[in-house]
Design an enzyme around this catalytic site. Structure first.
Site, PDB file in Angstrom:
ATOM      1  CB  CYS A 122      -0.976  -0.004   1.175  1.00 32.78           C
ATOM      2  SG  CYS A 122      -0.206  -0.182   2.804  1.00 32.78           S
TER       3      CYS A 122
ATOM      4  CG  HIS B 201      -4.332   0.322   4.709  1.00 28.57           C
ATOM      5  ND1 HIS B 201      -3.772  -0.477   3.734  1.00 28.57           N
ATOM      6  CD2 HIS B 201      -5.482   0.807   4.170  1.00 28.57           C
ATOM      7  CE1 HIS B 201      -4.542  -0.484   2.664  1.00 28.57           C
ATOM      8  NE2 HIS B 201      -5.592   0.293   2.897  1.00 28.57           N
TER       9      HIS B 201
ATOM     10  CG  ASP C 293      -7.700   1.405   0.554  1.00 31.60           C
ATOM     11  OD1 ASP C 293      -6.829   0.666   0.057  1.00 31.60           O
ATOM     12  OD2 ASP C 293      -8.218   1.181   1.662  1.00 31.60           O
TER      13      ASP C 293
END
Length: 184
Positions: A13, A63, A78
């Site tokens: 991520c 994250h 995302d």
């Protein structure tokens, strides 16, 4: 690899967001990388592709997502989310983190808000956090080269480290993003 031809890679991520920071779809907008974690590194996030069941949370150690200001307000980018891409900020926070009350400790989210261009120059990851004791990757890495030299990723994840950005709780995040908008 240019911003126009990259594809998000699951489990990376921080690198996906590094790419998104210069994606033509958000260029020219106020935008920020949001590094999300907490003191115990047990962050609950709903509506993630890696969830064992559709309504179950994933518990990540951290994250990273991109927040971008568009014509209709702030959105979240995302690639790991099942809600779409991008998602309005209010919907993302309610659906992913049970905004405004949030999840109870030890699963509560904290956010490090880093202006996108600063994140692009700051992030360094040698991907060592994605290797086992023998040096093999736990998950196949992205096709692009590692970002920067060495790694400062875990410093960004440590919400007590003053490395960069403003660290806020879930209920403070919308105001922190508004502070990134240019003055009228």
């Amino acid at each position: 690899m240019t911003a126009n031809d990259w594809e998000p890679v699951p489990y990376y991520c921080e690198e996906n967001v590094w790419q998104l920071c210069v994606d033509p779809r958000v260029e020219g907008s106020p935008r920020a990388a949001l590094v999300i974690s907490n003191a115990t590194r047990t962050l609950a996030v709903l509506h993630q592709r890696a969830a064992p069941e559709p309504d179950a949370p994933v518990v990540w150690d951290y994250h990273v997502v991109l927040a971008a200001r568009g014509g209709r307000g702030w959105t979240i980018w995302d690639p790991d989310c099942t809600l779409g891409f991008p998602v309005p900020l209010s919907l993302y926070l309610r659906a992913s983190f049970a905004y405004p009350q949030g999840f109870a400790e030890p699963y509560a989210a904290r956010f490090r808000v880093i202006e996108a261009s600063r994140y692009r120059t700051l992030l360094a990851t040698d991907r060592s956090h994605m290797r086992d004791d023998s040096g093999r990757y736990l998950v196949e890495p992205p096709p692009w080269p590692a970002i920067g030299t060495g790694s400062n990723l875990m410093r960004l994840v440590d919400m007590h480290d003053p490395i960069e950005g403003e660290v806020v709780d879930l209920d403070e995040l919308p105001a922190a993003l508004i502070r990134l908008e240019p003055a009228p």
